[in-house]
Write an enzyme that holds these catalytic residues in place. Structure first.
Site, PDB file in Angstrom:
ATOM      1  N   GLU A   1       0.852  -1.201   0.000  1.00 21.96           N
ATOM      2  CA  GLU A   1       0.000   0.000   0.000  1.00 21.96           C
ATOM      3  C   GLU A   1       0.881   1.243   0.000  1.00 21.96           C
ATOM      4  O   GLU A   1       1.982   1.234   0.552  1.00 21.96           O
ATOM      5  CB  GLU A   1      -0.901   0.021   1.247  1.00 21.96           C
ATOM      6  CG  GLU A   1      -2.356  -0.257   0.968  1.00 21.96           C
ATOM      7  CD  GLU A   1      -3.079   0.800   0.121  1.00 21.96           C
ATOM      8  OE1 GLU A   1      -2.438   1.524  -0.659  1.00 21.96           O
ATOM      9  OE2 GLU A   1      -4.299   0.869   0.245  1.00 21.96           O
ATOM     10  N   ASP A   2       0.383   2.290  -0.635  1.00 30.42           N
ATOM     11  CA  ASP A   2       1.153   3.527  -0.623  1.00 30.42           C
ATOM     12  C   ASP A   2       0.963   4.299   0.678  1.00 30.42           C
ATOM     13  O   ASP A   2       1.915   4.833   1.224  1.00 30.42           O
ATOM     14  CB  ASP A   2       0.821   4.410  -1.837  1.00 30.42           C
ATOM     15  CG  ASP A   2      -0.672   4.639  -2.016  1.00 30.42           C
ATOM     16  OD1 ASP A   2      -1.488   4.050  -1.271  1.00 30.42           O
ATOM     17  OD2 ASP A   2      -1.040   5.408  -2.922  1.00 30.42           O
TER      18      ASP A   2
ATOM     19  N   ASP B   1      -4.186   5.955   6.095  1.00 30.55           N
ATOM     20  CA  ASP B   1      -4.662   7.158   6.780  1.00 30.55           C
ATOM     21  C   ASP B   1      -5.657   6.708   7.848  1.00 30.55           C
ATOM     22  O   ASP B   1      -5.276   6.422   8.986  1.00 30.55           O
ATOM     23  CB  ASP B   1      -5.281   8.093   5.731  1.00 30.55           C
ATOM     24  CG  ASP B   1      -5.687   9.432   6.318  1.00 30.55           C
ATOM     25  OD1 ASP B   1      -5.774   9.561   7.545  1.00 30.55           O
ATOM     26  OD2 ASP B   1      -5.943  10.366   5.543  1.00 30.55           O
TER      27      ASP B   1
ATOM     28  N   PHE C   1      -2.346  16.163   4.347  1.00 31.36           N
ATOM     29  CA  PHE C   1      -2.707  15.531   3.078  1.00 31.36           C
ATOM     30  C   PHE C   1      -1.487  15.574   2.162  1.00 31.36           C
ATOM     31  O   PHE C   1      -1.000  16.645   1.803  1.00 31.36           O
ATOM     32  CB  PHE C   1      -3.904  16.223   2.424  1.00 31.36           C
ATOM     33  CG  PHE C   1      -4.513  15.359   1.345  1.00 31.36           C
ATOM     34  CD1 PHE C   1      -5.529  14.464   1.642  1.00 31.36           C
ATOM     35  CD2 PHE C   1      -4.029  15.411   0.037  1.00 31.36           C
ATOM     36  CE1 PHE C   1      -6.066  13.634   0.659  1.00 31.36           C
ATOM     37  CE2 PHE C   1      -4.557  14.588  -0.959  1.00 31.36           C
ATOM     38  CZ  PHE C   1      -5.578  13.706  -0.644  1.00 31.36           C
ATOM     39  N   VAL C   2      -0.998  14.398   1.808  1.00 29.06           N
ATOM     40  CA  VAL C   2       0.232  14.328   1.020  1.00 29.06           C
ATOM     41  C   VAL C   2      -0.052  13.853  -0.401  1.00 29.06           C
ATOM     42  O   VAL C   2      -1.003  13.093  -0.650  1.00 29.06           O
ATOM     43  CB  VAL C   2       1.295  13.426   1.685  1.00 29.06           C
ATOM     44  CG1 VAL C   2       1.875  14.097   2.916  1.00 29.06           C
ATOM     45  CG2 VAL C   2       0.731  12.055   2.030  1.00 29.06           C
TER      46      VAL C   2
ATOM     47  N   ASP D   1      -2.377  11.015  -5.068  1.00 28.67           N
ATOM     48  CA  ASP D   1      -3.025  12.065  -5.859  1.00 28.67           C
ATOM     49  C   ASP D   1      -3.928  12.951  -5.017  1.00 28.67           C
ATOM     50  O   ASP D   1      -4.315  12.606  -3.906  1.00 28.67           O
ATOM     51  CB  ASP D   1      -3.884  11.429  -6.954  1.00 28.67           C
ATOM     52  CG  ASP D   1      -5.175  10.833  -6.417  1.00 28.67           C
ATOM     53  OD1 ASP D   1      -5.117  10.040  -5.450  1.00 28.67           O
ATOM     54  OD2 ASP D   1      -6.253  11.181  -6.944  1.00 28.67           O
TER      55      ASP D   1
ATOM     56  N   ARG E   1       0.360  12.536  -9.049  1.00 29.89           N
ATOM     57  CA  ARG E   1       0.961  11.211  -8.875  1.00 29.89           C
ATOM     58  C   ARG E   1       2.375  11.172  -9.441  1.00 29.89           C
ATOM     59  O   ARG E   1       3.210  10.407  -8.963  1.00 29.89           O
ATOM     60  CB  ARG E   1       0.119  10.140  -9.589  1.00 29.89           C
ATOM     61  CG  ARG E   1      -1.254   9.914  -8.965  1.00 29.89           C
ATOM     62  CD  ARG E   1      -1.838   8.623  -9.519  1.00 29.89           C
ATOM     63  NE  ARG E   1      -3.285   8.547  -9.389  1.00 29.89           N
ATOM     64  CZ  ARG E   1      -3.931   8.062  -8.344  1.00 29.89           C
ATOM     65  NH1 ARG E   1      -3.269   7.643  -7.299  1.00 29.89           N
ATOM     66  NH2 ARG E   1      -5.247   8.005  -8.321  1.00 29.89           N
TER      67      ARG E   1
HETATM   68  C1  PRP Z   1      -5.821   5.945  -1.120  1.00 29.86           C
HETATM   69  C2  PRP Z   1      -4.562   5.150  -0.817  1.00 29.86           C
HETATM   70  C3  PRP Z   1      -5.042   4.074   0.108  1.00 29.86           C
HETATM   71  C4  PRP Z   1      -6.182   4.742   0.854  1.00 29.86           C
HETATM   72  C5  PRP Z   1      -5.734   5.091   2.244  1.00 29.86           C
HETATM   73  O1  PRP Z   1      -6.527   5.303  -2.139  1.00 29.86           O
HETATM   74  O2  PRP Z   1      -3.971   4.633  -1.991  1.00 29.86           O
HETATM   75  O3  PRP Z   1      -5.499   2.933  -0.605  1.00 29.86           O
HETATM   76  O4  PRP Z   1      -6.537   5.909   0.115  1.00 29.86           O
HETATM   77  O5  PRP Z   1      -6.743   5.742   2.986  1.00 29.86           O
HETATM   78  P1  PRP Z   1      -7.440   5.131   4.278  1.00 29.86           P
HETATM   79  O6  PRP Z   1      -6.381   4.540   5.150  1.00 29.86           O
HETATM   80  O7  PRP Z   1      -8.086   6.349   4.933  1.00 29.86           O
HETATM   81  O8  PRP Z   1      -8.466   4.145   3.839  1.00 29.86           O
HETATM   82  P2  PRP Z   1      -7.602   6.005  -3.097  1.00 29.86           P
HETATM   83  O9  PRP Z   1      -8.956   5.476  -2.768  1.00 29.86           O
HETATM   84  O10 PRP Z   1      -7.438   7.507  -3.044  1.00 29.86           O
HETATM   85  O11 PRP Z   1      -7.201   5.439  -4.524  1.00 29.86           O
HETATM   86  P3  PRP Z   1      -5.818   5.615  -5.373  1.00 29.86           P
HETATM   87  O12 PRP Z   1      -4.825   4.617  -4.841  1.00 29.86           O
HETATM   88  O13 PRP Z   1      -6.216   5.316  -6.777  1.00 29.86           O
HETATM   89  O14 PRP Z   1      -5.333   7.031  -5.181  1.00 29.86           O
END
Ligand code: PRP
Length: 187
Positions: free
Chosen positions: A102-103, A106, A155-156, A162, A168
């Site tokens: 995971e990136d 939060d 917010f990063v 993104d 990105r």
């Molecule tokens: C982002 C990120 C994680 C998630 C984290 O995904 O990649 O998967 O939010 O947030 P949380 O811990 O509050 O659940 P997003 O739904 O924005 O999709 P993306 O990876 O396409 O940007």
């Protein structure tokens, strides 16, 4: 020429060099942990693609990759709490060692949903590598096994992350500043 990618970014939080060096450390830890296991590395689209590809190119062991796409944020800066699978894995993970990449974590809602979903498919084991977490290991509301960086509650964007689809392709992680964002950028 000015870098139009930077509009809306107030400061660099983690530089390219810091990312590269920490990712090399994580790769070495994973190489040692999975030496003879031919794990499946699962990337969570879209954001984790950048981290996953850099991480596995530093790894020396044989592995497979697969991807899932989920979405919880839409175009907002806060999680909606509703996680949707947009793309599922292409093959079974039953009996395999699985590494979820995971990136960012939060609220932890996305990862919690993913772990529960993947665990129900009976992998041999499932571990989680998170590049950026707002939680230290042991304090997070969801499983983290390896964390690249614990970051503040801001917010990063960048390095896969993104805001409304943008940023990105920044090579570093920066802090998003909505006040500085420009309405006249395309998209
Ligand atoms: C982002 C990120 C994680 C998630 C984290 O995904 O990649 O998967 O939010 O947030 P949380 O811990 O509050 O659940 P997003 O739904 O924005 O999709 P993306 O990876 O396409 O940007």
């Amino acid at each position: 020429m000015t870098d139009a990618r930077m509009v809306g970014v107030s400061r660099v939080l983690i530089s390219e060099e810091e990312l590269r060096s920490r990712i090399a450390e994580l790769a070495a830890e994973l190489d040692a942990e999975y030496r003879n296991d031919f794990p499946i590395v699962i990337g969570v689209l879209n954001g984790a693609v950048f981290f996953l590809t850099d991480l596995i190119r530093e790894m020396k062991i044989p592995l497979e990759i697969d991807f899932m796409a989920v979405s919880s944020y839409g175009d907002s800066t806060r999680s909606s709490g509703v996680v949707q699978i947009i793309k599922d894995l292409s093959k079974s993970i039953e009996g395999r060692r699985v590494i979820v990449i995971e990136d960012i974590v939060d609220s932890g809602l996305t990862l919690k949903y993913l772990i529960d979903n993947l665990a129900s498919r009976n992998p041999a084991d499932l571990r989680v590598v998170v590049l950026l977490s707002k939680w230290a290991i042991g304090q997070a509301p969801v499983q983290h096994d390896h964390v690249g960086f614990v970051i503040p509650d801001e917010f990063v964007v960048g390095y896969g992350l993104d805001f409304a689809g943008r940023y990105r392709n920044l090579p570093f992680v920066g802090v998003y500043d909505p006040k500085a964002d420009s309405a006249d950028l395309p998209g």
